[in-house]
Design an enzyme around this catalytic site. Structure first.
Site, mmCIF file in Angstrom:
data_model
loop_
_atom_site.group_PDB
_atom_site.id
_atom_site.type_symbol
_atom_site.label_atom_id
_atom_site.label_comp_id
_atom_site.label_asym_id
_atom_site.label_seq_id
_atom_site.Cartn_x
_atom_site.Cartn_y
_atom_site.Cartn_z
ATOM 1 N N ARG A 1 -5.690 -4.314 5.436
ATOM 2 C CA ARG A 1 -6.788 -3.362 5.584
ATOM 3 C C ARG A 1 -8.120 -4.089 5.751
ATOM 4 O O ARG A 1 -8.957 -3.714 6.569
ATOM 5 C CB ARG A 1 -6.854 -2.442 4.356
ATOM 6 C CG ARG A 1 -5.797 -1.346 4.340
ATOM 7 C CD ARG A 1 -5.961 -0.469 3.121
ATOM 8 N NE ARG A 1 -5.565 -1.140 1.896
ATOM 9 C CZ ARG A 1 -6.140 -0.950 0.707
ATOM 10 N NH1 ARG A 1 -7.163 -0.132 0.596
ATOM 11 N NH2 ARG A 1 -5.694 -1.568 -0.366
ATOM 12 N N ASP B 1 0.829 -1.211 0.000
ATOM 13 C CA ASP B 1 0.000 0.000 0.000
ATOM 14 C C ASP B 1 0.865 1.264 0.000
ATOM 15 O O ASP B 1 1.920 1.300 0.649
ATOM 16 C CB ASP B 1 -0.913 0.025 1.219
ATOM 17 C CG ASP B 1 -2.037 -0.996 1.116
ATOM 18 O OD1 ASP B 1 -2.304 -1.477 0.008
ATOM 19 O OD2 ASP B 1 -2.644 -1.318 2.164
ATOM 20 N N TYR C 1 3.647 -8.786 8.664
ATOM 21 C CA TYR C 1 3.346 -7.366 8.812
ATOM 22 C C TYR C 1 3.264 -6.971 10.287
ATOM 23 O O TYR C 1 2.829 -7.765 11.123
ATOM 24 C CB TYR C 1 2.001 -7.026 8.159
ATOM 25 C CG TYR C 1 1.942 -7.237 6.670
ATOM 26 C CD1 TYR C 1 2.289 -6.217 5.784
ATOM 27 C CD2 TYR C 1 1.529 -8.452 6.139
ATOM 28 C CE1 TYR C 1 2.217 -6.405 4.411
ATOM 29 C CE2 TYR C 1 1.464 -8.651 4.768
ATOM 30 C CZ TYR C 1 1.809 -7.630 3.910
ATOM 31 O OH TYR C 1 1.750 -7.819 2.558
ATOM 32 N N ASP D 1 -8.256 2.585 5.467
ATOM 33 C CA ASP D 1 -7.013 3.020 6.102
ATOM 34 C C ASP D 1 -7.117 4.483 6.513
ATOM 35 O O ASP D 1 -8.164 5.123 6.376
ATOM 36 C CB ASP D 1 -5.806 2.780 5.188
ATOM 37 C CG ASP D 1 -5.911 3.540 3.862
ATOM 38 O OD1 ASP D 1 -6.651 4.546 3.793
ATOM 39 O OD2 ASP D 1 -5.266 3.127 2.893
#
Length: 295
Positions: free
Chosen positions: A172, A38, A66, A80
């Site tokens: 997300r 992203d 992550y 987000d």
């Protein structure tokens, strides 16, 4: 120039922007990333250079790790921090409720991708359709969350977490689903990819560092050999007698394999000949057939 660069992607830059930047800097026509990160996220973004672009499918399939933060009580259209707020609710859950939600969204699950993503629908990217106000109903996709753990909870609305997941997972969407399960909504307020298969953030390079090394003629400082990240594939060594056949992509009989004990059928292997990495092949019908020749 052929190899792979472990780039530390900065925030505010798309994965495609990184590819364009390196293509111009290194003056190499073939450059590609191994999985979109992203724009607002930071972290590991492996970039394939030259013939290494033929290996991108192998690298994309690796597990990803992550570190992220979700904010409870608010939902945004992009899922987000960059998005427009579409709803907000009081956060009434406690740590036990949040831990339960994290357990629910673990293992093999189905996930609906964000409408603001680079996934294509009838040839067009979803985020472009979303910006035009066109609603698309995407089917859920099967993904795997291998690890999903809370690092720290900052009451009432901040959760710092770590996720290890399969290809195709959207963090997300994971934040959205956890928020919906808790009844208050949530969005992803921070994301860092710390690992992508072989590539770890502790051995990644910023774009400034790569430019500096390149201009000083120190390419070896950041360019990773093509075979090194393919740690899941077995290594097969071929007799030098069929070297030219391999380079031409021709099939080779198992009689010419030096380490026959390592032969596995219907699985990809790393192929070496004359002390060089030739490419990736697969054994079928007593023959080694090359998928990619990288010399």
């Amino acid at each position: 120039m052929n190899g792979i660069i472990n780039v530390l992607k900065p925030p505010g830059m798309t994965s495609s922007n990184v590819v364009v930047y390196l293509r111009k800097l290194l003056k190499v026509p073939k450059v590609g990333h191994t999985g979109t990160l992203d724009p607002q996220a930071v972290g590991v973004l492996p970039i394939c250079i030259g013939k290494a672009t033929k290996l991108s499918d192998f690298l994309m399939s690796d597990r990803k790790t992550y570190i992220g933060e979700l904010t409870l009580g608010v939902k945004t259209d992009t899922l987000d921090v960059e998005g427009k707020v579409i709803s907000s609710k009081p956060v009434k859950c406690n740590i036990e409720n949040i831990e339960e939600a994290f357990k629910v969204f673990s293992g093999d699950i189905e996930q609906i991708p964000p409408v603001y993503s680079a996934i294509k629908y009838k040839g067009q990217k979803l985020y472009k359709l979303a910006r035009e106000g066109i609603e698309v109903s995407m089917p859920p996709r099967e993904i795997t969350i291998y690890k999903n753990e809370i690092i720290k909870y900052y009451p009432p609305d901040k959760v710092f977490f770590k996720v290890e997941c399969s290809k195709g997972t959207y963090i997300r969407s994971l934040c959205r689903d956890i928020g919906d399960y808790l009844g208050c909504g949530a969005y992803m307020s921070f994301l860092m990819r710390s690992q992508s298969g072989y590539f770890d953030i502790s051995h990644s390079y910023t774009l400034d560092e790569i430019e500096k090394y390149y201009k000083n003629g120190a390419i070896e400082s950041f360019l990773i050999p093509m075979d090194l990240p393919l740690i899941k594939l077995k290594s097969i060594y071929i007799s030098s007698k069929v070297y030219n056949k391999l380079l031409n992509g021709n099939a080779v009989y198992v009689d010419f394999i030096d380490n026959k004990q390592d032969i596995v059928y219907n699985e990809y292997v790393k192929v070496y000949c004359k002390g060089q990495f030739i490419g990736v092949g697969i054994f079928k019908d007593d023959c080694l057939k090359m998928k990619n020749v990288l010399l």
